[in-house]
Scaffold this motif. Structure first.
Motif, short mmCIF file in Angstrom:
data_model
loop_
_atom_site.label_atom_id
_atom_site.label_comp_id
_atom_site.label_asym_id
_atom_site.label_seq_id
_atom_site.Cartn_x
_atom_site.Cartn_y
_atom_site.Cartn_z
N GLN A 44 -3.08 3.22 3.11
CA GLN A 44 -3.57 2.88 1.77
C GLN A 44 -5.08 2.73 1.84
OE1 GLN A 44 -0.91 -0.70 1.28
NE2 GLN A 44 -0.69 0.10 -0.82
N ILE A 45 -5.77 3.19 0.79
CA ILE A 45 -7.23 3.14 0.76
C ILE A 45 -7.68 2.44 -0.51
CG2 ILE A 45 -9.34 4.51 0.50
CD1 ILE A 45 -8.38 4.74 3.27
N VAL A 46 -8.62 1.52 -0.36
CA VAL A 46 -9.38 0.99 -1.49
C VAL A 46 -10.82 1.46 -1.31
CG1 VAL A 46 -10.23 -1.07 -2.67
CG2 VAL A 46 -7.89 -1.02 -1.76
N PRO A 192 -1.32 4.10 -3.17
CA PRO A 192 -1.92 4.65 -1.96
C PRO A 192 -3.43 4.74 -2.01
CG PRO A 192 -0.97 6.39 -3.30
CD PRO A 192 -0.59 5.10 -3.97
N PHE A 193 -4.00 4.77 -3.23
CA PHE A 193 -5.45 4.92 -3.38
C PHE A 193 -5.91 4.15 -4.62
CE2 PHE A 193 -9.29 6.90 -5.02
CZ PHE A 193 -10.07 7.06 -3.89
N PRO A 233 -3.35 -5.62 3.21
CA PRO A 233 -2.33 -5.76 4.25
C PRO A 233 -2.60 -4.83 5.42
CG PRO A 233 -1.53 -4.31 2.52
CD PRO A 233 -2.88 -4.80 2.07
N ALA A 234 -1.86 -4.99 6.47
CA ALA A 234 -1.92 -4.06 7.59
C ALA A 234 -1.58 -2.66 7.10
CB ALA A 234 -0.95 -4.48 8.69
N GLY A 235 -2.30 -1.67 7.63
CA GLY A 235 -2.10 -0.30 7.21
C GLY A 235 -2.99 0.14 6.08
N ALA A 236 -3.72 -0.80 5.49
CA ALA A 236 -4.67 -0.48 4.43
C ALA A 236 -6.09 -0.58 4.96
CB ALA A 236 -4.49 -1.43 3.24
N ALA A 237 -7.03 0.08 4.28
CA ALA A 237 -8.44 0.01 4.67
C ALA A 237 -9.30 -0.08 3.42
CB ALA A 237 -8.83 1.23 5.50
#
Length: 369
Positions: A44-46, A192-193, A233-237
């Motif tokens: 996942q991306i922010v 996801p984005f 969360p974990a898995g996101a950046a």
């Protein structure tokens, strides 16, 4: 006064803001060694755009921004002109200005009027009906994926939002804390984005210049970045970038030479990317006069020369070419060129638009949740 150094040119399609969204959405499989590893590895991306935060300004104030300083990343380039309207459109569409056609903050439109792109107004008034934003710029942002976009609530109905964010799902904020709340909710729901936008740095720089007000706003912005990273969360950046840097111009506003004005029918652009529209048959005389009068303060190019040098990212589309002038003055010195028809610009302390390192180099940073 020495001649201008070489301008900083965009790395279109690579380590440039027009390449960021395509890389994050994996639309272009080209090598992306410039993409920070936390972003390349995330599910996942922010993507947070901090309007007006240049790489040089951030580097010089690293101690004020511990959260951003601790992130993984590097400097990339923005586009030309280094201005919000053009740069944000390149960021969201993944295309250079030559293709998307939003080629400046103030551009020529039909009737020889000048459109203020951020306000979507000409001297005749609001033109959202006569110049539909989604026709002025028709490339779908974010490759048509319609992601959630967290931006200022008052931008929701503007023409510029219609031009560079058409079709997205808008979530408005009125105070910065709402950015954190909304992003947390969207990521928790599995988006996801997510794209978010914050304009505090740019507003403070324009009003107060690059001084203590700027430093205090950078501290507040860094706190916002830390809070956003903390809710992932974990898995996101979290990925942080910007549309342009800043040059502290202050009151160094330069009136254009009398002959330059006499040979021009219209001015467009902005103080640090001033377009001259030549009288019929007078382009050669105009560029000669501009170089003689202002060549030690600015890069002076014809539209054709700037295009050939790669300023706009390729051959101009017919619409893009029609919106530009004949000769451009892009200051290499910390000055701005006056347009008597746009005196509101005089109040701006810090500016951007040109091709100096301070304006062209922006951060691309990432941290894992």
């Amino acid at each position: 006064m020495p001649a201008c150094p070489d301008p900083v040119l965009p790395d279109y399609g690579g380590a440039c803001i027009d390449g960021v969204v395509p890389a994050l959405l994996e639309r272009r499989p080209a090598p992306r060694e410039w993409l920070p590893s936390p972003a390349a590895e995330a599910r996942q991306i922010v993507l947070l755009t901090i309007d007006g935060l240049g790489w040089e300004q951030l580097e010089q104030r690293a101690r004020l921004a511990p959260a951003m300083t601790a992130m993984v990343g590097r400097a990339i380039t923005t586009v030309v002109p280094s201005t919000t309207a053009t740069a944000l459109t390149s960021l969201t569409t993944g295309e250079p200005p030559a293709r998307h056609g939003v080629v400046g903050y103030r551009v020529r439109v039909a009737g020889n009027e000048v459109l203020n792109v951020l306000r979507w107004r000409t001297p005749s008034g609001d033109v959202r009906t006569s110049i539909p934003p989604d026709q002025f710029q028709s490339i779908q942002p974010f490759d048509g994926s319609r992601p959630p976009v967290v931006t200022k609530a008052e931008f929701g109905e503007t023409g510029f939002t219609g031009a560079h964010l058409s079709g997205v799902r808008l979530y408005g904020w009125r105070v910065p804390s709402t950015i954190v709340t909304t992003v947390r909710s969207l990521v928790r729901d599995g988006e996801p984005f997510v794209y978010a936008y914050y304009d505090g740095i740019d507003k403070v720089a324009h009003e107060f210049g690059i001084g203590e007000h700027y430093d205090d706003e950078l501290v507040a912005t860094d706190r916002l970045v830390a809070e956003l990273a903390g809710v992932l969360p974990a898995g996101a950046a979290l990925v942080v970038t910007s549309d342009h840097g800043q040059v502290d111009v202050g009151d160094r506003v330069v009136a254009l030479d009398d002959e330059v004005m006499e040979l021009s029918t219209l001015l467009s652009g902005e103080g640090r990317f001033r377009w001259l529209h030549a009288r019929p048959g007078m382009q050669d005389r105009l560029v000669k006069a501009a170089r003689e009068a202002h060549g030690e303060q600015a890069w002076v190019r014809t539209r054709e020369e700037a295009t050939e040098e790669g300023w706009f990212g390729g051959e101009l589309s017919p619409d893009a070419a029609a919106r530009l002038g004949d000769v451009v003055l892009a200051p290499c010195e910390p000055v701005a060129f006056l347009d008597p028809a746009d005196v509101g610009e005089i109040k701006l302390r810090s500016r951007h638009g040109s091709l100096t390192s301070a304006e062209m180099r922006v951060p691309l940073l990432a941290v894992a949740g």
